[in-house]
Design an enzyme around this catalytic site. Sequence first.
Site, PDB file in Angstrom:
ATOM      1  N   ASP A 189      45.712 -15.321  75.695  1.00 36.67           N
ATOM      2  CA  ASP A 189      46.320 -15.853  74.473  1.00 36.67           C
ATOM      3  C   ASP A 189      45.685 -17.214  74.167  1.00 36.67           C
ATOM      4  OD1 ASP A 189      47.535 -17.693  76.154  1.00 36.67           O
ATOM      5  OD2 ASP A 189      49.592 -17.132  75.639  1.00 36.67           O
TER       6      ASP A 189
ATOM      7  N   CYS B  70      47.011 -16.386  80.511  1.00 35.09           N
ATOM      8  CA  CYS B  70      47.797 -17.069  79.479  1.00 35.09           C
ATOM      9  C   CYS B  70      48.113 -18.456  80.027  1.00 35.09           C
ATOM     10  CB  CYS B  70      49.032 -16.264  79.073  1.00 35.09           C
ATOM     11  SG  CYS B  70      50.278 -16.003  80.347  1.00 35.09           S
TER      12      CYS B  70
ATOM     13  N   THR C 296      50.610 -19.487  81.965  1.00 32.55           N
ATOM     14  CA  THR C 296      50.983 -19.377  83.384  1.00 32.55           C
ATOM     15  C   THR C 296      50.430 -18.120  84.051  1.00 32.55           C
ATOM     16  OG1 THR C 296      52.967 -18.149  82.768  1.00 32.55           O
ATOM     17  CG2 THR C 296      53.183 -20.561  82.982  1.00 32.55           C
TER      18      THR C 296
ATOM     19  N   HIS D  37      46.236  -5.003  99.719  1.00 32.37           N
ATOM     20  CA  HIS D  37      47.533  -4.387 100.024  1.00 32.37           C
ATOM     21  C   HIS D  37      48.168  -3.665  98.840  1.00 32.37           C
ATOM     22  CE1 HIS D  37      48.660  -6.892 103.856  1.00 32.37           C
ATOM     23  NE2 HIS D  37      47.400  -6.479 103.853  1.00 32.37           N
TER      24      HIS D  37
ATOM     25  N   HIS E 128      49.492   1.143 103.035  1.00 28.38           N
ATOM     26  CA  HIS E 128      49.565   0.487 101.725  1.00 28.38           C
ATOM     27  C   HIS E 128      49.521   1.514 100.595  1.00 28.38           C
ATOM     28  CE1 HIS E 128      49.290  -3.284 103.785  1.00 28.38           C
ATOM     29  NE2 HIS E 128      48.162  -2.899 104.374  1.00 28.38           N
TER      30      HIS E 128
END
Length: 142
Positions: A8, A65, A67, A98, A133
């Site tokens: 963004d 973005c 965060t 994982h 996993h």
Amino acid sequence: MKIAIGNDHAATELKWTIKEYVEGLGHEVVNFGTDDNESCDYPEFGKAVGRAVANGEVGCGILICGTGVGISIAANKIKGVRAAVCSDVTTAHLVKEHNNANIIAFGARIVGQELAKDIVKSYLDAEFAGGRHQRRVDMIEE
Ligand code: RB5
């Protein structure tokens, strides 16, 4: 590998830095993000990259973005997407090993550009470990 990138307005500058860096590693980067700094809505770009990953158009995705959180939440709404927010190289490695994360996300307001490059490299260099996993990833898919 063909890699989708999306961002963004909070992450346009970092997007260009990462795009150039990833291309320098020999990958093809498909740009789904905004290219300017006008305020826009991150779910749009999370969805676009998530769809490209889920339908196999690209091998994996990078989302940025402010965060890394909002855009990854949006991408994770697409079935088959496992987008993981990382702010350090160890997590970046482990989300592939994982969790078989097929999108790595981070925040342009959280990590600097050198750390962002290291996060991407750590993710791209890692391999899914499979075994127990795989069972857990299958449970997530269900
Ligand atoms: C945009 O201001 C900001 O909310 C967005 O980039 C992101 O951080 C949301 O999770």
